[in-house]
Enzyme design. Structure first.
Site, PDB file in Angstrom:
ATOM      1  N   ASN A   1       2.460 -72.982 -83.145  1.00 34.71           N
ATOM      2  CA  ASN A   1       1.961 -74.214 -82.515  1.00 34.71           C
ATOM      3  C   ASN A   1       1.267 -75.031 -83.605  1.00 34.71           C
ATOM      4  O   ASN A   1       0.192 -74.659 -84.070  1.00 34.71           O
ATOM      5  CB  ASN A   1       0.971 -73.833 -81.394  1.00 34.71           C
ATOM      6  CG  ASN A   1       0.277 -75.050 -80.796  1.00 34.71           C
ATOM      7  OD1 ASN A   1       0.660 -76.190 -81.057  1.00 34.71           O
ATOM      8  ND2 ASN A   1      -0.751 -74.794 -79.988  1.00 34.71           N
TER       9      ASN A   1
ATOM     10  N   LYS B   1      -0.013 -77.947 -83.398  1.00 35.67           N
ATOM     11  CA  LYS B   1      -1.080 -78.826 -82.896  1.00 35.67           C
ATOM     12  C   LYS B   1      -0.914 -80.234 -83.492  1.00 35.67           C
ATOM     13  O   LYS B   1       0.219 -80.672 -83.684  1.00 35.67           O
ATOM     14  CB  LYS B   1      -2.449 -78.200 -83.176  1.00 35.67           C
ATOM     15  CG  LYS B   1      -2.510 -76.745 -82.680  1.00 35.67           C
ATOM     16  CD  LYS B   1      -3.869 -76.151 -82.679  1.00 35.67           C
ATOM     17  CE  LYS B   1      -3.792 -74.723 -82.134  1.00 35.67           C
ATOM     18  NZ  LYS B   1      -5.092 -74.093 -82.004  1.00 35.67           N
TER      19      LYS B   1
ATOM     20  N   HIS C   1      -2.523 -75.329 -72.602  1.00 41.58           N
ATOM     21  CA  HIS C   1      -3.272 -74.838 -73.773  1.00 41.58           C
ATOM     22  C   HIS C   1      -4.751 -75.147 -73.578  1.00 41.58           C
ATOM     23  O   HIS C   1      -5.110 -76.195 -73.026  1.00 41.58           O
ATOM     24  CB  HIS C   1      -2.747 -75.521 -75.050  1.00 41.58           C
ATOM     25  CG  HIS C   1      -3.253 -74.854 -76.290  1.00 41.58           C
ATOM     26  ND1 HIS C   1      -4.534 -75.075 -76.766  1.00 41.58           N
ATOM     27  CD2 HIS C   1      -2.690 -73.946 -77.119  1.00 41.58           C
ATOM     28  CE1 HIS C   1      -4.715 -74.331 -77.850  1.00 41.58           C
ATOM     29  NE2 HIS C   1      -3.610 -73.643 -78.092  1.00 41.58           N
TER      30      HIS C   1
ATOM     31  N   GLU D   1      -6.885 -76.248 -75.481  1.00 40.49           N
ATOM     32  CA  GLU D   1      -7.326 -77.521 -76.069  1.00 40.49           C
ATOM     33  C   GLU D   1      -6.983 -78.708 -75.168  1.00 40.49           C
ATOM     34  O   GLU D   1      -7.416 -79.824 -75.426  1.00 40.49           O
ATOM     35  CB  GLU D   1      -6.717 -77.675 -77.481  1.00 40.49           C
ATOM     36  CG  GLU D   1      -7.436 -76.761 -78.468  1.00 40.49           C
ATOM     37  CD  GLU D   1      -6.609 -76.326 -79.668  1.00 40.49           C
ATOM     38  OE1 GLU D   1      -5.536 -76.892 -79.920  1.00 40.49           O
ATOM     39  OE2 GLU D   1      -7.061 -75.379 -80.357  1.00 40.49           O
TER      40      GLU D   1
ATOM     41  N   GLU E   1      -4.688 -66.495 -74.761  1.00 39.72           N
ATOM     42  CA  GLU E   1      -5.414 -67.033 -75.907  1.00 39.72           C
ATOM     43  C   GLU E   1      -6.901 -67.097 -75.564  1.00 39.72           C
ATOM     44  O   GLU E   1      -7.339 -68.059 -74.914  1.00 39.72           O
ATOM     45  CB  GLU E   1      -4.910 -68.438 -76.238  1.00 39.72           C
ATOM     46  CG  GLU E   1      -3.469 -68.482 -76.673  1.00 39.72           C
ATOM     47  CD  GLU E   1      -3.184 -69.673 -77.594  1.00 39.72           C
ATOM     48  OE1 GLU E   1      -2.628 -69.436 -78.672  1.00 39.72           O
ATOM     49  OE2 GLU E   1      -3.556 -70.812 -77.262  1.00 39.72           O
TER      50      GLU E   1
ATOM     51  N   GLY F   1      -8.812 -70.636 -83.760  1.00 40.34           N
ATOM     52  CA  GLY F   1      -9.247 -71.396 -84.935  1.00 40.34           C
ATOM     53  C   GLY F   1     -10.591 -70.960 -85.487  1.00 40.34           C
ATOM     54  O   GLY F   1     -11.184 -71.657 -86.305  1.00 40.34           O
TER      55      GLY F   1
ATOM     56  N   SER G   1      -6.267 -66.852 -83.933  1.00 40.93           N
ATOM     57  CA  SER G   1      -6.476 -66.360 -85.302  1.00 40.93           C
ATOM     58  C   SER G   1      -5.507 -65.246 -85.711  1.00 40.93           C
ATOM     59  O   SER G   1      -5.896 -64.309 -86.410  1.00 40.93           O
ATOM     60  CB  SER G   1      -7.929 -65.925 -85.501  1.00 40.93           C
ATOM     61  OG  SER G   1      -8.801 -67.035 -85.304  1.00 40.93           O
TER      62      SER G   1
ATOM     63  N   GLY H   1      -1.391 -70.552 -84.509  1.00 42.25           N
ATOM     64  CA  GLY H   1      -1.793 -71.917 -84.828  1.00 42.25           C
ATOM     65  C   GLY H   1      -1.811 -72.115 -86.343  1.00 42.25           C
ATOM     66  O   GLY H   1      -0.765 -72.287 -86.989  1.00 42.25           O
ATOM     67  N   GLY H   2      -3.000 -72.062 -86.927  1.00 42.37           N
ATOM     68  CA  GLY H   2      -3.196 -72.354 -88.351  1.00 42.37           C
ATOM     69  C   GLY H   2      -2.210 -71.660 -89.291  1.00 42.37           C
ATOM     70  O   GLY H   2      -1.667 -72.301 -90.203  1.00 42.37           O
TER      71      GLY H   2
HETATM   72  P1  13P Z   1      -5.159 -70.327 -84.390  1.00 42.74           P
HETATM   73  O1  13P Z   1      -4.051 -69.355 -84.738  1.00 42.74           O
HETATM   74  O2  13P Z   1      -5.345 -71.402 -85.412  1.00 42.74           O
HETATM   75  O3  13P Z   1      -6.418 -69.613 -84.022  1.00 42.74           O
HETATM   76  O4  13P Z   1      -4.676 -71.091 -83.054  1.00 42.74           O
HETATM   77  C1  13P Z   1      -4.243 -70.356 -81.966  1.00 42.74           C
HETATM   78  C2  13P Z   1      -3.663 -71.281 -80.970  1.00 42.74           C
HETATM   79  O5  13P Z   1      -4.381 -72.021 -80.318  1.00 42.74           O
HETATM   80  C3  13P Z   1      -2.193 -71.299 -80.820  1.00 42.74           C
HETATM   81  O6  13P Z   1      -1.813 -72.031 -79.695  1.00 42.74           O
END
Ligand code: 13P
Length: 252
Positions: free
Chosen positions: A9, A11, A96, A98, A166, A172, A212, A233-234
Site C-alpha cells: 500500500n 498510500k 483503512h 487512515e 492492522e 508507520g 511495520s 506500507g513503508g
Molecule cells: P506501515 O507498513 O508503514 O506500518 O503501514 C502499514 C499499513 O498501513 C499498510 O496499509
C-alpha cells in the site's frame, strides 16, 4: 490451502515517473518469487493506469486504496469502483484506519457492497487503537468492525473478500505486534468468519497482517498459522525490501 498474499500500500507516495521506475526494477524480480504467492500493489490513483499497463502480462494485481460507494454522480474528488476497474484494478482496500476518521462502519459496508457488485476484490481493514488495546477491548472492537462492515453479505461474496488486520498503533510506528499476539487476533477473526459464514468461508479466507512489516520480521509473522500474508506500507516503497518480504514466503 490458502496461498500467501503480499500487498504493498503506497498510500500518498510515488509520482507517475517514480511508479514507472519502481515497476521496471520490480519486473526483474518477479521470476524469483515463490510460485504460490499472490502479489498486489495499491498505488495512488494517479499511478493506477501506468502500473496496471506495465504489469498486465504479469500475475501482479493492481488495486485502489479507496473508492466511493456510489457508482457515479456529484461527489467531487471521489473515485468510483467503475473508474478503478477502468484503470485496470482487480482489487480495492476498504476501511483503512487512515480513512476511518472520515468513514464509519456503515459507509464501509456500503463501499464493500459496491466493490462486490463491480467485481472488485475488496480488502477490508480492521484494527484497534492503542487506547482500545490498553483497555483490553481489542477483540470487541474488531468483532464490531467485522459485524457492522460485513452485515448483509452472503458466502459467495465472503469467498472473494480479503481481511487485513492492522493494529492502528503498529502502522508507520516501527512497532510490530508480536507474532503470537497477532496470531491470536487472526485466529479470532477466522473463528468469527467461520461462525457467521461457515467452516469453508473461515478456512479459505486470507487474513493479512499490516503494521511495520519489514524484511526482518516478515518470516516470523508469516509463519504463524492464521497469518496468510502482509499488507505493507513503508517497506513497499522500495523494490528490494518489498521483494525480500515477498521472498520471505519461501521460509514458511
Ligand atoms: P506501515 O507498513 O508503514 O506500518 O503501514 C502499514 C499499513 O498501513 C499498510 O496499509
Amino acid at each position: 490451502m490458502r496461498n500467501p498474499v503480499i500487498a504493498g500500500n503506497w498510500k500518498m507516495n510515488m509520482t507517475v515517473s517514480e511508479a514507472s521506475e519502481f515497476v521496471c526494477e520490480f519486473l526483474k524480480c518477479l521470476k524469483d518469487f515463490p510460485d504460490r504467492v499472490e502479489v498486489m500493489l495499491f498505488p495512488p490513483f494517479t499511478a493506477l493506469s501506468v502500473l496496471s499497463t506495465a504489469l498486465r502480462s504479469s500475475s501482479v494485481k493492481v488495486g485502489g486504496q479507496n473508492m466511493h460507494w456510489a457508482s457515479d454522480g456529484a461527489y467531487t474528488g471521489e473515485i468510483s469502483g467503475k473508474m478503478l476497474k477502468d484503470s485496470g484494478c482487480e482489487c480495492v482496500i476498504i476501511g483503512h484506519s487512515e480513512r476511518r476518521e472520515q468513514e464509519d462502519n456503515l459507509t464501509i459496508n456500503k463501499k464493500l457492497g459496491t466493490a462486490f457488485s463491480e467485481n472488485l476484490r475488496p480488502m477490508l481493514c480492521v484494527g484497534e487503537t492503542l487506547e482500545e488495546r490498553e483497555s483490553g477491548s481489542t477483540l470487541t472492537v474488531i468483532q464490531t468492525q467485522l459485524s457492522e462492515c460485513l452485515q448483509g453479505f452472503d458466502r459467495q461474496q465472503i469467498a472473494k473478500l480479503l481481511i487485513a488486520y492492522e493494529p492502528v498503533w503498529a502502522i508507520g510506528t516501527g512497532k510490530t505486534a508480536l507474532p503470537d499476539s497477532a496470531q491470536e487476533v487472526h485466529k479470532q477473526i477466522r473463528n468469527w468468519v467461520q461462525s457467521k459464514f461457515g467452516i469453508e468461508a473461515g478456512q479459505n479466507i486470507s487474513i493479512l497482517y499490516g503494521g511495520s512489516v519489514k524484511p526482518e520480521n516478515a518470516s516470523d509473522l508469516l509463519s504463524q498459522e492464521d497469518i496468510d500474508g502482509a499488507l505493507v506500507g513503508g517497506a513497499s516503497l522500495k523494490v528490494h525490501p518489498f521483494c525480500d518480504i515477498i521472498n520471505a514466503v519461501k521460509n514458511i
